[in-house]
Write an enzyme that holds these catalytic residues in place. Structure first.
Site, PDB file in Angstrom:
ATOM      1  N   SER A  40       0.696  -1.239   0.138  1.00 34.72           N
ATOM      2  CA  SER A  40       0.065   0.177   0.232  1.00 34.72           C
ATOM      3  C   SER A  40       0.795   1.463   0.095  1.00 34.72           C
ATOM      4  O   SER A  40       0.177   2.277  -0.265  1.00 34.72           O
ATOM      5  CB  SER A  40      -0.756  -0.015   1.228  1.00 34.72           C
ATOM      6  OG  SER A  40      -0.387   0.173   2.568  1.00 34.72           O
ATOM      7  N   LYS A  81       0.859   4.799   6.515  1.00 32.35           N
ATOM      8  CA  LYS A  81      -0.038   5.503   5.578  1.00 32.35           C
ATOM      9  C   LYS A  81       0.466   6.897   5.723  1.00 32.35           C
ATOM     10  O   LYS A  81       1.102   7.533   6.907  1.00 32.35           O
ATOM     11  CB  LYS A  81      -1.315   5.587   5.868  1.00 32.35           C
ATOM     12  CG  LYS A  81      -2.158   4.248   5.776  1.00 32.35           C
ATOM     13  CD  LYS A  81      -2.160   3.693   4.426  1.00 32.35           C
ATOM     14  CE  LYS A  81      -2.996   2.269   4.411  1.00 32.35           C
ATOM     15  NZ  LYS A  81      -2.201   1.182   4.612  1.00 32.35           N
TER      16      LYS A  81
END
Length: 142
Positions: free
Chosen positions: A61, A98
């Site tokens: 990701s 993230k």
């Protein structure tokens, strides 16, 4: 991207030669007169040892930010997280890595891979940031 804690840091005394010339391609001549100094990877990656943790990344990701499956993330808990920084946060009891963003005054955790959706927080819902990612380390050869 899930993360696996690697355990506590231990003191390092390993110093590695730092060459003064830059490398565009290939490898510099290892002549003694090109050695500028020595450098420890601790000096390069760790500013606050008591607040620094290592976690192993799992998944793809964050590949757009140069973080790949299996990389070791150097995470500093003493740095105040700000918009635009890559952070490790706890979401629904699990660690995730993230980019921290904000929209309409609310935090958003954004992946660096278009296949993943943003993690959004409702008004009143609190984001728990574990720390700021200051480096990613990966082995390129066995």
């Amino acid at each position: 991207m899930s993360l696996t804690p690697l355990g506590p840091l231990r003191a390092s005394v390993q110093q590695v030669p730092l060459f003064s010339n830059l490398v565009a391609a290939g490898f510099p001549s290892p002549a003694e007169d090109h050695i500028e100094a020595t450098l420890s990877l601790d000096d390069l990656c760790i500013r606050h040892p008591a607040a620094t943790y290592l976690l192993r990344a799992a998944g793809d990701s964050m590949q757009g930010a140069g973080i790949f499956d299996g990389d070791v993330l150097v995470v500093d808990r003493s740095i105040e997280p700000r918009t635009g920084m890559i952070v490790v946060a706890t979401v629904r009891g699990d660690f995730t890595c993230k980019r921290l963003e904000a929209e309409d005054g609310l935090p958003v955790l954004r992946a660096e891979n278009p296949r993943y959706q943003d993690i959004r927080f409702a008004s009143g819902e609190e984001l728990e940031v574990f720390g700021v990612v200051v480096a990613a380390v990966r082995r390129l050869a066995a």
